[in-house]
Design a protein around this motif. Structure first.
Motif, short mmCIF file in Angstrom:
data_model
loop_
_atom_site.label_atom_id
_atom_site.label_comp_id
_atom_site.label_asym_id
_atom_site.label_seq_id
_atom_site.Cartn_x
_atom_site.Cartn_y
_atom_site.Cartn_z
N PHE A 166 0.82 -1.26 -0.06
CA PHE A 166 -0.13 0.01 -0.09
C PHE A 166 0.94 1.20 0.10
O PHE A 166 1.77 1.51 0.59
N SER A 167 0.47 2.33 -0.84
CA SER A 167 1.26 3.52 -0.95
C SER A 167 0.18 4.49 -0.84
O SER A 167 -1.01 4.46 -1.65
N SER A 179 -13.49 22.67 -9.89
CA SER A 179 -13.71 21.67 -10.41
C SER A 179 -13.10 20.50 -9.43
O SER A 179 -12.43 20.61 -8.60
N ASP A 180 -13.59 19.44 -9.66
CA ASP A 180 -13.18 18.03 -8.97
C ASP A 180 -13.02 17.18 -10.24
O ASP A 180 -13.38 16.96 -11.18
N PHE A 181 -11.34 16.38 -9.90
CA PHE A 181 -11.11 15.68 -11.02
C PHE A 181 -10.94 14.17 -10.21
O PHE A 181 -10.21 14.06 -9.21
N PHE A 182 -11.15 13.02 -11.05
CA PHE A 182 -10.91 11.69 -10.49
C PHE A 182 -10.41 10.91 -11.29
O PHE A 182 -10.50 10.85 -12.70
N TRP A 183 -9.59 10.02 -10.81
CA TRP A 183 -9.12 8.71 -11.85
C TRP A 183 -8.69 7.48 -10.91
O TRP A 183 -8.65 7.41 -10.04
N GLY A 184 -9.08 6.38 -12.05
CA GLY A 184 -8.99 5.14 -11.38
C GLY A 184 -8.48 4.20 -12.41
O GLY A 184 -8.82 4.35 -13.53
N GLY A 185 -7.56 3.26 -12.13
CA GLY A 185 -7.09 2.36 -12.99
C GLY A 185 -6.54 1.10 -12.38
O GLY A 185 -6.32 1.05 -11.15
N ALA A 186 -6.22 0.17 -13.32
CA ALA A 186 -5.55 -0.98 -12.99
C ALA A 186 -4.59 -1.56 -14.08
O ALA A 186 -4.82 -1.28 -15.20
N THR A 187 -3.51 -2.41 -13.58
CA THR A 187 -2.49 -2.68 -14.16
C THR A 187 -2.55 -4.27 -14.02
O THR A 187 -2.50 -4.74 -12.98
N TYR A 188 -2.41 -5.13 -15.23
CA TYR A 188 -2.45 -6.51 -15.20
C TYR A 188 -1.12 -7.05 -16.03
O TYR A 188 -1.37 -6.83 -17.04
N ALA A 232 -5.28 20.70 -4.55
CA ALA A 232 -4.92 19.56 -3.36
C ALA A 232 -5.37 18.23 -4.13
O ALA A 232 -6.21 17.97 -4.92
N HIS A 233 -4.22 17.48 -3.90
CA HIS A 233 -4.27 16.03 -4.48
C HIS A 233 -4.43 14.85 -3.45
O HIS A 233 -3.68 15.14 -2.15
N LEU A 234 -4.96 13.82 -3.48
CA LEU A 234 -4.84 12.89 -2.80
C LEU A 234 -4.95 11.39 -3.71
O LEU A 234 -5.81 11.31 -4.48
N ALA A 235 -3.99 10.67 -3.45
CA ALA A 235 -3.86 9.39 -4.60
C ALA A 235 -3.37 8.14 -3.50
O ALA A 235 -2.55 8.29 -2.80
N ALA A 236 -3.64 6.96 -4.19
CA ALA A 236 -3.43 5.85 -3.43
C ALA A 236 -3.14 4.55 -4.47
O ALA A 236 -3.71 4.83 -5.56
N GLY A 237 -2.32 3.62 -4.08
CA GLY A 237 -1.92 2.74 -4.89
C GLY A 237 -1.95 1.37 -4.02
O GLY A 237 -1.66 1.37 -2.71
N TYR A 238 -2.28 0.08 -4.62
CA TYR A 238 -2.37 -1.00 -3.92
C TYR A 238 -1.74 -2.23 -4.81
O TYR A 238 -2.48 -2.49 -5.89
N GLN A 239 -0.82 -2.93 -4.62
CA GLN A 239 -0.18 -3.84 -5.28
C GLN A 239 -0.89 -5.34 -4.51
O GLN A 239 -0.40 -5.82 -3.68
N LEU A 240 -1.95 -5.64 -5.42
CA LEU A 240 -2.58 -6.88 -4.95
C LEU A 240 -1.77 -8.18 -4.80
O LEU A 240 -1.92 -8.87 -3.96
N ASP A 283 1.47 -10.12 -7.76
CA ASP A 283 2.66 -9.77 -8.52
C ASP A 283 2.01 -9.32 -10.16
O ASP A 283 2.55 -8.61 -10.85
N ALA A 284 0.86 -9.74 -10.35
CA ALA A 284 0.08 -9.54 -11.79
C ALA A 284 -0.61 -8.21 -11.65
O ALA A 284 -0.90 -7.41 -12.53
N TRP A 285 -1.38 -8.00 -10.23
CA TRP A 285 -2.30 -6.99 -10.16
C TRP A 285 -1.98 -5.81 -9.51
O TRP A 285 -1.44 -5.87 -8.47
N LYS A 286 -2.07 -4.46 -9.90
CA LYS A 286 -1.92 -3.19 -9.38
C LYS A 286 -3.05 -2.10 -9.63
O LYS A 286 -3.42 -2.11 -10.54
N PHE A 287 -3.53 -1.69 -8.35
CA PHE A 287 -4.51 -0.58 -8.60
C PHE A 287 -4.20 0.67 -8.17
O PHE A 287 -3.58 0.93 -7.36
N ASN A 288 -4.76 1.99 -8.78
CA ASN A 288 -4.40 3.17 -8.32
C ASN A 288 -5.72 3.96 -8.54
O ASN A 288 -6.48 3.82 -9.33
N LEU A 289 -5.72 5.07 -7.41
CA LEU A 289 -7.00 5.95 -7.37
C LEU A 289 -6.32 7.21 -7.34
O LEU A 289 -5.28 7.32 -6.59
N GLY A 290 -7.08 8.25 -7.81
CA GLY A 290 -6.83 9.74 -7.19
C GLY A 290 -7.75 10.58 -7.49
O GLY A 290 -8.82 10.33 -8.26
N TYR A 291 -7.47 11.92 -6.80
CA TYR A 291 -8.54 12.96 -6.84
C TYR A 291 -7.66 14.24 -6.84
O TYR A 291 -6.71 14.51 -6.11
#
Length: 357
Positions: free
Chosen positions: A206-207, A266-275, A232-240, A242-250
């Motif tokens: 987790f980061s 404005s508010d800006f959001f993003w989210g994604g995954a890497t496999y 102002a930004h807030l972002a997080a990542g989780y390495q589930l 070796d194959a899966w990683k997820f990220n979110l941000g605001y």
């Protein structure tokens, strides 16, 4: 006798100088990244026509740089970095005109306390938040630095900052950073100034990171009021695994206008995954959404991005990137952070190659 003493002193000075030269180890590295691809893009002009073109820096900006350090002893180093971004397709500068080192031009000190540099560099927000973008510093098909909303309104973060003093340090998994960009306007230190702070933490898979920054625009006339953009930004990542990683941000964005009219929000959001199918083959999927708060009929653009990447070696990648963006109320939208677009939707696909040296 005097001649003997002078000879001995000269020999001692020479020996000390030689020893100092050995102790002061220094190194200079030349590095770079070359990225180019063939892109197909819809709604590429005001007539709604499509285009096929050669694009530069589609996954990452092409660049060449020089990085160096000198060991000063006691764990202290003198450091410098000079870095130029360029367009591979035509050989031009990628950035503002007449900036030969438009990405980095700084010198500083590094030690157990962290790192301090002065000159031109990336903002603290850029350093702390961009690692949480699944598309990874992409010039195309990512809106983390700024979105492609109507009328050139980006509502983004500060990226490259000149006249900068920047600090960054990491202590036991906690990362802290701060920057100040001098406005250099006589009589008003706040005019054109930029400043920001960042805090990050990582433990196991987790980061997380949070930042705050302010960008003051230049006043039209000396001593007059100026626009003030706060993010102002807030972002997080989780390495589930070796194959899966997820990220979110605001991102929270507010720009107070010098003319006294209502602030831009404005508010800006993003989210994604890497496999990772294999260590060499990976797939990224990301969604970016901007909610513009101060306009009754606004664009509120959304973009879906994907990238399939194959690592041919540690330095060379092949990739296929695609994205689709859509805006509300018939307003304009563009896939690139540098293009406002010519229609209320846009589709793009790029087949490219990147090499790092």
């Amino acid at each position: 006798m005097k001649k003997k003493h002078l000879a001995a002193a000269a020999a001692a000075a020479a020996a000390f100088g030689a020893t100092g030269a050995v102790q002061a180890q220094s190194s200079v590295t030349i590095y770079g990244l070359i990225d180019s691809g063939v892109e197909y893009l819809t709604n590429a002009n005001a007539n709604g026509a499509s285009v096929a073109r050669l694009s530069s820096g589609t996954m990452n900006t092409s660049r060449i740089g020089f990085r160096g350090s000198e060991d000063l002893g006691g764990g202290l180093k003198a450091i410098f970095q000079l870095e130029n971004g360029f367009k591979l397709d035509n050989g031009g500068f990628d950035g503002e005109a007449n900036q030969i080192f438009n990405r980095q031009s700084n010198v500083g000190l590094e030690g157990s306390f962290g790192r301090v540099v002065t000159g031109r560099s990336f903002s603290t927000t850029y350093d702390f938040i961009l690692p949480f973008d699944p598309m990874g510093y992409s010039a195309n098909y990512s809106w983390v630095t700024s979105a492609g909303a109507t009328g050139g309104r980006k509502d983004g973060m500060p990226t490259g900052v000149s006249n900068l003093v920047k600090y960054q340090g990491e202590f036991g998994g906690v990362k802290i950073g701060a920057m100040y960009g001098f406005g250099e306007v006589a009589g008003n230190a706040r005019d054109s100034a930029k400043y920001g702070v960042g805090l990050g933490w990582g433990s196991g898979p987790f980061s997380v990171a949070a930042t705050y920054d302010r960008v003051n625009s230049a006043a039209v006339t000396a001593g007059a009021a100026f626009d003030k953009a706060t993010t102002a930004h807030l972002a997080a990542g989780y390495q589930l695994s070796d194959a899966w990683k997820f990220n979110l941000g605001y991102r929270y964005y507010k720009k107070g206008l010098a003319n006294g009219t209502a602030a831009l929000r404005s508010d800006f959001f993003w989210g994604g995954a890497t496999y990772k199918f294999t260590p060499a083959l990976s797939l990224i999927g990301t969604v970016y959404y901007q909610n513009i708060k101060d306009v009754q009929k606004d664009a509120d653009p959304i973009m879906y991005s994907m990238r399939l990447k194959y690592a041919m070696s540690k330095r060379t990648d092949l990739y296929l990137s695609t994205a689709y963006a859509k805006a509300k109320n018939g307003l304009l939208v563009g896939l690139s952070r540098d293009d406002a677009g010519f229609g209320n939707s846009q589709f793009g696909m790029t087949l490219g190659m990147q090499h790092r040296f």
